[in-house]
Design an enzyme around this catalytic site. Structure first.
Site, mmCIF file in Angstrom:
data_model
loop_
_atom_site.group_PDB
_atom_site.id
_atom_site.type_symbol
_atom_site.label_atom_id
_atom_site.label_comp_id
_atom_site.label_asym_id
_atom_site.label_seq_id
_atom_site.Cartn_x
_atom_site.Cartn_y
_atom_site.Cartn_z
ATOM 1 N N ASP A 133 -25.669 33.936 -3.406
ATOM 2 C CA ASP A 133 -24.816 33.390 -4.460
ATOM 3 C C ASP A 133 -24.654 31.899 -4.211
ATOM 4 O OD1 ASP A 133 -22.454 33.193 -6.360
ATOM 5 O OD2 ASP A 133 -22.631 35.369 -6.253
ATOM 6 N N ASP B 270 -8.394 34.302 3.780
ATOM 7 C CA ASP B 270 -8.789 35.698 3.611
ATOM 8 C C ASP B 270 -10.223 35.963 4.061
ATOM 9 O OD1 ASP B 270 -6.920 37.575 2.957
ATOM 10 O OD2 ASP B 270 -7.095 37.331 0.793
ATOM 11 N N HIS C 18 -17.807 30.652 -7.280
ATOM 12 C CA HIS C 18 -18.400 31.954 -7.596
ATOM 13 C C HIS C 18 -18.719 32.738 -6.327
ATOM 14 C CE1 HIS C 18 -21.318 34.850 -9.352
ATOM 15 N NE2 HIS C 18 -20.621 34.664 -10.464
ATOM 16 N N ASN D 104 -3.533 40.920 6.648
ATOM 17 C CA ASN D 104 -3.284 39.640 7.326
ATOM 18 C C ASN D 104 -2.118 38.873 6.722
ATOM 19 O OD1 ASN D 104 -4.657 39.116 4.947
ATOM 20 N ND2 ASN D 104 -5.766 37.354 5.770
ATOM 21 N N ALA E 273 -30.769 43.504 -12.399
ATOM 22 C CA ALA E 273 -30.099 44.793 -12.579
ATOM 23 C C ALA E 273 -31.043 45.860 -13.144
ATOM 24 C CB ALA E 273 -28.882 44.626 -13.495
ATOM 25 N N SER F 76 -20.292 40.047 -12.658
ATOM 26 C CA SER F 76 -20.520 39.522 -11.313
ATOM 27 C C SER F 76 -19.550 40.160 -10.325
ATOM 28 C CB SER F 76 -20.307 38.004 -11.288
ATOM 29 O OG SER F 76 -21.457 37.310 -11.709
#
Length: 444
Positions: free
Chosen positions: A180, A189, A211, A225, A315, A358
């Protein structure tokens, strides 16, 4: 009234994600993204470029680290490059880049129109040259974002009962390749979640981009966390492979060459799941690499393009797990997963809401990692079968929701995550009818 409601929702999301962190007060559509560096903007391949494949000798078809990142101790490299330069000069082209792809036995050369010969003519002439394995245009691909939803919820947490799934599996040590745009590995995170990163966009330095960071967050954001969200597979190990770059006011962009290099790298460095949240035209180089990935037991997840009848490539490629956002039209055979109003990570210690297939694909890549931890011997076809066969269970919606089954499917898609993980674990993992009667099954 609409703007007031949106502001309240954004404030609620910021409160939810924690006052110590900055929150993105916009949905993650491309209009809200900062302009990328000038070098990245210039990275778009021109229509005058093409890819020329020369065959690698069989003795170089080995998975060593040198081939994953470039040319190593290859004694025939100079000869192939001389041949490529000769071919380029004979057809009014110039050689601009090259990369060996031993996973499919080719050396890939990027050539560009230079001497006034139309690229279409050079393409046709090179296709007839017996020294050339094949030649093709440089295809372009885009991420599949959409809209600007502003609702402070994490659908997988509620509708897939993510906390319950994590009692059975967290995707522990499963390598997931995120091919990506750049991933912000310093995001609160994502700290410690990126096992390795490589940049295959030569014209721009590695970067933290929206993205790729959003996709990575959905797949493997840290759990428990105290900030942000929980990823679908929080103990997976991410391979952040930057093959796309971001542009102002437009979707992320990738091409055959950058994607090919990244997929080849993923094959040679142990990926078990490859996430491709992008779509474009069929491409011979990428088709060959995807076939090689599937043959090696690597699950490939692709985002289905709702604008294309077949879901678009990759896909639509046989063996690829095609995923569309729940509630949207998609090609027959596509799975549907949460893809609207998804809170996830943004560069710079921020979070925002995203929308599009996505991000539905990222959910399924995370779910695939949970399955691979439980059933390491699963083939890509077996994994796809498990995800599909649980679709009938979507009517058996969770006991903690009041929605009718049809409404549940509209929001969460065709995958009953509790049933998928419960069957793989051989135990009930959620307090829901779809997994109550599960009995232990034999591996894989």
């Amino acid at each position: 009234m609409i703007r007031t409601g949106i502001a309240a929702l954004v404030l609620g999301l910021c409160t939810l994600l924690g006052p110590a962190q900055r929150c993105a007060a916009q949905a993650a559509d491309e209009d809200a993204q900062p302009a990328p560096p000038a070098a990245a903007r210039d990275a778009e391949p021109a229509a005058r470029q093409l890819l020329v494949m020369l065959r690698l000798p069989p003795r170089h078809f080995r998975p060593d680290s040198a081939y994953g990142s470039g040319y190593g101790g290859d004694g025939t490299r100079a000869a192939r490059r001389r041949l490529a330069e000769e071919l380029a000069g004979a057809h009014g082209l110039k050689l601009v880049n090259a990369w060996p792809m031993p996973a499919i036995g080719v050396d890939c050369f990027v050539m560009e129109e230079a001497g006034g010969v139309p690229v279409e003519r050079a393409l046709a002439e090179l296709a007839r040259d017996p020294r050339v394995l094949w030649v093709q245009p440089v295809s372009q691909y885009e991420g599949l974002d959409g809209g600007d939803p502003l609702y402070a919820v994490q659908p997988a947490g509620r509708d897939w009962q993510l906390a319950a799934l994590h009692r059975a599996s967290t995707g522990r040590r499963v390598p997931v390749a995120v091919i990506d745009s750049g991933v912000d590995s310093a995001h609160p995170d994502l700290l410690g979640q990126v096992a390795l990163r490589e940049n295959f966009v030569d014209t721009g330095p590695d970067a933290a981009e929206a993205h790729g960071t959003a996709v990575a967050g959905i797949i493997a954001a840290r759990s428990g966390n105290g900030v942000g969200i929980a990823g679908i597979a929080p103990d997976a190990r991410l391979m952040a492979l930057r093959a796309c770059w971001e542009r102002p006011h437009a979707p992320v962009r990738c091409n055959s060459f950058t994607l090919g290099r990244a997929i080849n790298y993923a094959l040679l460095h142990g990926a078990r799941v490859i996430n491709l949240s992008l779509s474009g035209p069929p491409d011979r180089l990428l088709q060959s690499l995807l076939d090689a990935a599937l043959a090696r037991g690597i699950a490939v997840v692709g985002a289905a393009d709702p604008r294309r009848a077949d879901g678009g490539f990759p896909a639509s490629h046989p063996g690829v797990i095609s995923v569309a956002a729940a509630g949207t039209g998609a090609a027959p055979g596509a799975l549907h997963a949460p893809g609207a109003d998804i809170p996830t990570c943004m560069p710079g210690a921020r979070w925002a809401l995203v929308n599009g297939s996505s991000f539905a694909a990222a959910h399924v890549s995370g779910l695939a990692a949970l399955l691979v931890e439980l059933r390491p011997a699963l083939t890509p076809a077996g994994l796809r079968s498990r995800l599909s066969e649980a679709g009938a269970g979507v009517a058996a919606f969770s006991l903690n929701t009041r929605q009718e089954p049809g409404q549940q499917a509209e929001r969460t898609g065709s995958i009953d995550a509790c049933a998928v993980i419960g069957r793989a674990a051989g135990a009930c993992v959620c307090p829901c009818p779809s997994t109550v009667a599960i009995t232990a099954e034999k591996a894989p």
